[in-house]
Design a protein around this motif. Sequence first.
Motif, PDB file in Angstrom:
ATOM      1  N   GLN A  58     -19.059 -20.412  23.302  1.00 50.53           N
ATOM      2  CA  GLN A  58     -17.731 -19.958  22.843  1.00 50.53           C
ATOM      3  C   GLN A  58     -16.925 -19.884  24.317  1.00 50.53           C
ATOM      4  OE1 GLN A  58     -15.901 -18.338  19.085  1.00 50.53           O
ATOM      5  NE2 GLN A  58     -16.718 -16.396  20.223  1.00 50.53           N
ATOM      6  N   ILE A  59     -15.819 -20.458  24.388  1.00 48.94           N
ATOM      7  CA  ILE A  59     -15.040 -20.272  25.574  1.00 48.94           C
ATOM      8  C   ILE A  59     -13.679 -19.753  25.328  1.00 48.94           C
ATOM      9  CG2 ILE A  59     -13.893 -21.349  27.519  1.00 48.94           C
ATOM     10  CD1 ILE A  59     -15.982 -23.549  26.966  1.00 48.94           C
ATOM     11  N   PHE A  60     -13.538 -18.514  25.753  1.00 43.90           N
ATOM     12  CA  PHE A  60     -12.251 -17.641  25.568  1.00 43.90           C
ATOM     13  C   PHE A  60     -10.826 -18.226  26.415  1.00 43.90           C
ATOM     14  CE2 PHE A  60     -15.140 -15.068  23.158  1.00 43.90           C
ATOM     15  CZ  PHE A  60     -14.271 -14.632  22.058  1.00 43.90           C
ATOM     16  N   ALA A  61      -9.962 -18.513  26.057  1.00 41.93           N
ATOM     17  CA  ALA A  61      -8.811 -18.959  26.640  1.00 41.93           C
ATOM     18  C   ALA A  61      -7.881 -17.527  26.791  1.00 41.93           C
ATOM     19  CB  ALA A  61      -7.841 -19.898  26.003  1.00 41.93           C
ATOM     20  N   SER A  62      -8.030 -16.564  25.795  1.00 43.06           N
ATOM     21  CA  SER A  62      -7.333 -15.413  26.107  1.00 43.06           C
ATOM     22  C   SER A  62      -8.289 -14.224  25.330  1.00 43.06           C
ATOM     23  CB  SER A  62      -5.925 -15.379  25.529  1.00 43.06           C
ATOM     24  OG  SER A  62      -5.840 -15.424  24.124  1.00 43.06           O
ATOM     25  N   ARG A  63      -7.919 -13.233  24.961  1.00 42.76           N
ATOM     26  CA  ARG A  63      -8.474 -12.075  24.208  1.00 42.76           C
ATOM     27  C   ARG A  63      -8.380 -12.454  22.490  1.00 42.76           C
ATOM     28  NH1 ARG A  63      -7.091  -6.379  24.073  1.00 42.76           N
ATOM     29  NH2 ARG A  63      -9.139  -6.479  23.020  1.00 42.76           N
ATOM     30  N   LYS A  64      -7.342 -13.240  22.328  1.00 39.84           N
ATOM     31  CA  LYS A  64      -7.124 -13.624  20.929  1.00 39.84           C
ATOM     32  C   LYS A  64      -7.334 -15.011  20.546  1.00 39.84           C
ATOM     33  CE  LYS A  64      -4.292  -9.714  20.043  1.00 39.84           C
ATOM     34  NZ  LYS A  64      -4.720  -9.175  18.896  1.00 39.84           N
ATOM     35  N   ALA A  65      -7.805 -16.037  21.626  1.00 40.88           N
ATOM     36  CA  ALA A  65      -8.128 -17.463  21.077  1.00 40.88           C
ATOM     37  C   ALA A  65      -9.505 -17.935  22.161  1.00 40.88           C
ATOM     38  CB  ALA A  65      -6.751 -18.209  21.733  1.00 40.88           C
ATOM     39  N   ALA A  66      -9.981 -18.707  21.216  1.00 39.14           N
ATOM     40  CA  ALA A  66     -11.318 -19.396  21.837  1.00 39.14           C
ATOM     41  C   ALA A  66     -11.515 -20.620  21.354  1.00 39.14           C
ATOM     42  CB  ALA A  66     -12.407 -18.266  21.865  1.00 39.14           C
ATOM     43  N   LEU A  67     -12.389 -21.486  21.956  1.00 38.41           N
ATOM     44  CA  LEU A  67     -12.799 -22.714  21.475  1.00 38.41           C
ATOM     45  C   LEU A  67     -14.493 -22.560  21.457  1.00 38.41           C
ATOM     46  CD1 LEU A  67     -12.056 -25.764  20.937  1.00 38.41           C
ATOM     47  CD2 LEU A  67     -12.541 -25.995  23.426  1.00 38.41           C
ATOM     48  N   ARG A  68     -15.010 -22.962  20.553  1.00 35.99           N
ATOM     49  CA  ARG A  68     -16.558 -22.997  20.169  1.00 35.99           C
ATOM     50  C   ARG A  68     -16.912 -24.316  19.954  1.00 35.99           C
ATOM     51  NH1 ARG A  68     -16.916 -19.620  16.432  1.00 35.99           N
ATOM     52  NH2 ARG A  68     -17.307 -20.801  14.710  1.00 35.99           N
ATOM     53  N   LEU A  69     -17.895 -24.875  20.848  1.00 34.73           N
ATOM     54  CA  LEU A  69     -18.709 -26.014  20.485  1.00 34.73           C
ATOM     55  C   LEU A  69     -20.007 -25.746  20.263  1.00 34.73           C
ATOM     56  CD1 LEU A  69     -18.611 -28.968  20.700  1.00 34.73           C
ATOM     57  CD2 LEU A  69     -19.124 -28.844  22.944  1.00 34.73           C
ATOM     58  N   GLU A  70     -20.635 -26.143  19.390  1.00 32.82           N
ATOM     59  CA  GLU A  70     -22.030 -26.109  18.546  1.00 32.82           C
ATOM     60  C   GLU A  70     -22.439 -27.297  18.425  1.00 32.82           C
ATOM     61  OE1 GLU A  70     -21.835 -22.008  15.977  1.00 32.82           O
ATOM     62  OE2 GLU A  70     -20.133 -23.714  15.540  1.00 32.82           O
ATOM     63  N   TYR A  71     -23.950 -27.323  18.307  1.00 30.76           N
ATOM     64  CA  TYR A  71     -24.727 -28.368  17.786  1.00 30.76           C
ATOM     65  C   TYR A  71     -25.797 -27.754  17.001  1.00 30.76           C
ATOM     66  CZ  TYR A  71     -27.813 -32.292  17.735  1.00 30.76           C
ATOM     67  OH  TYR A  71     -28.558 -33.422  16.974  1.00 30.76           O
ATOM     68  N   VAL A  72     -25.664 -28.226  15.537  1.00 29.83           N
ATOM     69  CA  VAL A  72     -26.395 -27.541  14.709  1.00 29.83           C
ATOM     70  C   VAL A  72     -27.281 -28.571  14.163  1.00 29.83           C
ATOM     71  CG1 VAL A  72     -24.893 -25.371  14.336  1.00 29.83           C
ATOM     72  CG2 VAL A  72     -24.830 -27.427  12.772  1.00 29.83           C
ATOM     73  N   PHE A  73     -28.355 -28.321  13.444  1.00 27.01           N
ATOM     74  CA  PHE A  73     -29.456 -29.156  12.560  1.00 27.01           C
ATOM     75  C   PHE A  73     -28.790 -28.918  11.094  1.00 27.01           C
ATOM     76  CE2 PHE A  73     -32.922 -29.830   9.925  1.00 27.01           C
ATOM     77  CZ  PHE A  73     -33.302 -30.876  10.282  1.00 27.01           C
ATOM     78  N   ARG A  74     -28.675 -29.816  10.337  1.00 28.69           N
ATOM     79  CA  ARG A  74     -27.842 -29.601   8.922  1.00 28.69           C
ATOM     80  C   ARG A  74     -28.882 -30.255   8.041  1.00 28.69           C
ATOM     81  NH1 ARG A  74     -22.593 -31.869   7.278  1.00 28.69           N
ATOM     82  NH2 ARG A  74     -21.698 -29.871   8.605  1.00 28.69           N
ATOM     83  N   LEU A  75     -29.581 -29.375   7.132  1.00 34.30           N
ATOM     84  CA  LEU A  75     -30.300 -30.005   6.020  1.00 34.30           C
ATOM     85  C   LEU A  75     -29.342 -29.938   4.501  1.00 34.30           C
ATOM     86  CD1 LEU A  75     -32.766 -30.863   4.219  1.00 34.30           C
ATOM     87  CD2 LEU A  75     -33.518 -28.480   4.282  1.00 34.30           C
ATOM     88  N   ILE A  76     -29.475 -31.068   3.854  1.00 35.81           N
ATOM     89  CA  ILE A  76     -28.723 -31.172   2.562  1.00 35.81           C
ATOM     90  C   ILE A  76     -29.720 -31.681   1.542  1.00 35.81           C
ATOM     91  CG2 ILE A  76     -26.860 -32.192   1.291  1.00 35.81           C
ATOM     92  CD1 ILE A  76     -25.337 -32.500   3.907  1.00 35.81           C
ATOM     93  N   THR A  77     -29.877 -31.000   0.722  1.00 36.34           N
ATOM     94  CA  THR A  77     -30.971 -31.075  -0.364  1.00 36.34           C
ATOM     95  C   THR A  77     -30.478 -30.811  -1.683  1.00 36.34           C
ATOM     96  OG1 THR A  77     -33.342 -30.638  -1.263  1.00 36.34           O
ATOM     97  CG2 THR A  77     -32.198 -28.854   0.298  1.00 36.34           C
ATOM     98  N   ASN A  78     -31.029 -31.243  -2.677  1.00 34.20           N
ATOM     99  CA  ASN A  78     -30.640 -30.858  -4.186  1.00 34.20           C
ATOM    100  C   ASN A  78     -31.809 -29.887  -4.543  1.00 34.20           C
ATOM    101  OD1 ASN A  78     -32.964 -32.373  -5.274  1.00 34.20           O
ATOM    102  ND2 ASN A  78     -31.693 -34.121  -5.600  1.00 34.20           N
ATOM    103  N   ALA A  79     -32.837 -29.535  -3.687  1.00 37.41           N
ATOM    104  CA  ALA A  79     -33.816 -28.628  -4.315  1.00 37.41           C
ATOM    105  C   ALA A  79     -34.378 -28.838  -5.423  1.00 37.41           C
ATOM    106  CB  ALA A  79     -33.129 -27.045  -4.286  1.00 37.41           C
TER     107      ALA A  79
END
Length: 194
Positions: free
Chosen positions: A151-172
Amino acid sequence: AEQRRILTAGVEYSHRIWTNGALRLDYVGAVSPLFRESDPTLIGRFANPTPGGPTLVEYSTPMRVVTVSHAPLLTVCGVLPTCYPVYALYGRERTYGGSISPLGARLSLFPGSRLQPSFETDFGVLFSSRDLPVDYTAAVNYHYSFGPGVQIFASRKAALRLEYVFRLITNAGSGTFNPGIDQGVFKLTLNRYR
């Protein structure tokens, strides 16, 4: 299930649970009213009976498939001792839905700095207009994701977050069968803080 393309858009709510000088733990909940999945779909068969000759195409009712294969489906032999392979012809179909992720958490390092590495995990439910990822699975699926980000803050009230996540979708196990979808996801989030 292979070769799925998924696009989501939504909103996220986070609330600080705990912090000290080096770590911050946040509760995270999200709603994604736009979920679009593009599925590989078998739409017919084709063959080249003679090298450089015409291509024969036979169309069929579109059917979403779990895997895509470029190997020959079968070999056809004519009257002469000439045989040729028959291949699958693929297209794509889209499925739409939405999801809610009420259970999530994010751990951030260096909460007072402009650049904050983080790790997030969440769990939720995905509702779609038809069974995902193929027929006879389920239109209600569960999703779980986890992964790092920054997460990179441009100011105390605004930020940009870049993530790389692994996602699993299942009907269980709630459908006739459960091929599931595993994928790596890039997430881009614009944050406003109070």
